[in-house]
Design a protein around this motif. Structure first.
Motif, short mmCIF file in Angstrom:
data_model
loop_
_atom_site.label_atom_id
_atom_site.label_comp_id
_atom_site.label_asym_id
_atom_site.label_seq_id
_atom_site.Cartn_x
_atom_site.Cartn_y
_atom_site.Cartn_z
N ARG A 163 0.76 -1.23 0.20
CA ARG A 163 -0.10 0.09 0.01
C ARG A 163 0.60 1.36 -0.03
O ARG A 163 0.39 2.48 -0.36
CB ARG A 163 -0.88 -0.10 1.11
N HIS A 202 2.05 1.73 -3.60
CA HIS A 202 0.70 2.02 -4.53
C HIS A 202 0.54 3.51 -4.13
O HIS A 202 0.23 4.05 -5.35
CB HIS A 202 -0.20 1.29 -4.02
N HIS A 210 -4.67 9.11 0.88
CA HIS A 210 -5.80 8.57 0.38
C HIS A 210 -6.19 7.04 1.09
O HIS A 210 -7.34 6.72 1.01
CB HIS A 210 -5.93 8.57 -1.10
N ASP A 211 -5.05 6.39 1.21
CA ASP A 211 -5.38 5.01 1.74
C ASP A 211 -5.09 4.75 3.15
O ASP A 211 -4.93 3.76 3.55
CB ASP A 211 -4.52 3.91 0.94
N ASP A 257 -5.85 7.16 -8.81
CA ASP A 257 -5.68 5.83 -7.91
C ASP A 257 -5.98 4.75 -8.90
O ASP A 257 -5.21 3.82 -8.96
CB ASP A 257 -6.85 6.13 -6.90
MG MG Z 1 -5.61 3.56 -3.49
#
Ligand code: MG
Length: 389
Positions: free
Chosen positions: A76, A79, A108-109, A198
């Motif tokens: 993550r 990413h 965002h994550d 994304d």
């Molecule tokens: Mg994402």
């Protein structure tokens, strides 16, 4: 000569398009803080995200593959960095505020549970009727409340405009009226592009990870129109290149095609809808005019690719096995701590009275990395130590 805050604001604003979020229009912070001597508000927000604990934990959270099966796959964190790089490119080309766009991308994550989407799904089920779980809301909860590294306020005390971007669309965020009033203007372009970037990031890197892990084969990949088209282009350009290199070049080419399509499409929609200021952007938002998206033909290609990944990669037996293992861990941990909340770490236990038992357990589990969750489950004797994953 050190550039002062006012000089930087002026200098940065000259680079921005009229529909961008100006540096002076950050909306302030919930807990009043003065300006930094030489850093811009969104620049500070970006730094605060990078320095926070939830950001570091992204490294050990799954994207699609569980980290233990190989070091070459996205997690993550990588990413997130890819999303941030793509978002910056799109923002810069359209004259948008790159600091704001990058900040939203990096955040965002943050709220994602361990074990990828499987983790989010199972946590959602477990929290049904108990306040629910949704990763965007969790990201907001982290930056506003859960992070604990500043003496004068909880969370990261980010600018309201940044919070708006992280929040995406609505939601029951715990916050002041001022944030709500900003919602009337609607999402900034900086936040809208992050959402699409994304998708650009994961649709491309999942093809690469799928291929490199041998879960997706070239013959199969060539059934996807956008892959096939780009594969032919690079094959023509590099006839001597190995299959592996051609696949990598194909992904590079697809990514470039998507980004290029996106910036051109946004630009023409902005012109078509006469978006010349934040006010006109607000009016378009009110009318639900979609300003950010691919052209029709690119959208079709991306949808086809997405569908393919869902069927062939995310539902691949190997991926499903890993996902189910993750789900099981989250389930047993949730039930374990529901029965024995006194075994929660002190910092969580202390919040039960204020936030309720299930919310605190949910925060604890959602904040775990994959390996930490597994470690705790093993430690409490909740999973088979000889499982073969
Ligand atoms: Mg994402």
């Amino acid at each position: 000569m050190i550039k002062k805050f006012e000089d930087l604001i002026q200098e940065e604003d000259t680079k921005l398009a009229d529909y961008a979020v100006r540096h002076g229009d950050h909306g302030g912070r919930i807990f009043e803080e003065g300006n930094h001597e030489y850093r811009l508000p969104f620049q500070r927000d970006k730094d605060r995200i990078i320095h926070c604990q939830a950001f570091r934990r992204l490294e050990y959270k799954t994207q699609v593959f569980i980290a233990s099966i190989g070091d070459n796959y996205r997690n993550r964190l990588t990413h997130t960095l890819e999303v941030s790089a793509i978002t910056r490119t799109v923002a810069l080309s359209l004259g948008l505020n790159t600091y704001l766009a990058e900040t939203i991308a990096l955040a965002h994550d943050l709220g994602h549970a361990p074990f990828g989407h499987a983790g989010q799904d199972v946590l959602q089920e477990l929290m049904l009727g108990k306040g629910g779980f949704e990763h965007n809301k969790q990201s907001l909860r982290i930056v506003q409340y859960l992070e604990n590294r500043y003496a004068s306020f909880p969370g990261l005390n980010l600018c309201r405009e940044t919070l708006m971007g992280i929040m995406k669309h609505g939601g029951d965020y715990q916050d002041s009226n001022q944030l709500e009033s900003r919602q009337i203007i609607g999402p900034s372009l900086e936040s809208m592009i992050t959402d699409v970037c994304d998708g650009i990031a994961y649709n491309n890197h999942d093809v690469e990870d799928g291929y490199e892990s041998n879960l997706l084969g070239l013959k199969d990949l060539k059934k996807i129109q956008i892959f096939d088209q780009n594969y032919h282009l690079v094959q023509k350009k590099y006839p001597q290149a190995s299959e592996k290199l051609l696949v990598r070049e194909t992904i590079r080419s697809m990514l470039n095609a998507m980004v290029t399509d996106l910036v051109h499409e946004i630009d023409s929609r902005l012109v078509e809808n006469r978006i010349v200021s934040r006010e006109s952007l607000g009016e378009a938002n009110q009318k639900s005019i979609r300003l950010v998206g691919f052209s029709e033909s690119m959208q079709e290609s991306v949808t086809e690719l997405k569908k393919y990944l869902h069927e062939k990669l995310y539902k691949h037996p190997v991926v499903l096995e890993l996902s189910n293992f993750g789900k099981e861990i989250i389930q047993v941990l949730f039930h374990y701590f529901s029965d024995r909340e006194d075994e929660l770490p002190a910092s969580y236990l202390n919040r039960i009275e204020q936030d309720g038992k299930y919310r605190v357990i949910c925060d604890y589990i959602a904040g775990m990395t994959d390996r930490y969750a597994e470690e705790i489950a093993l430690d409490k004797d909740l999973i088979d130590p000889f499982h073969d994953i």
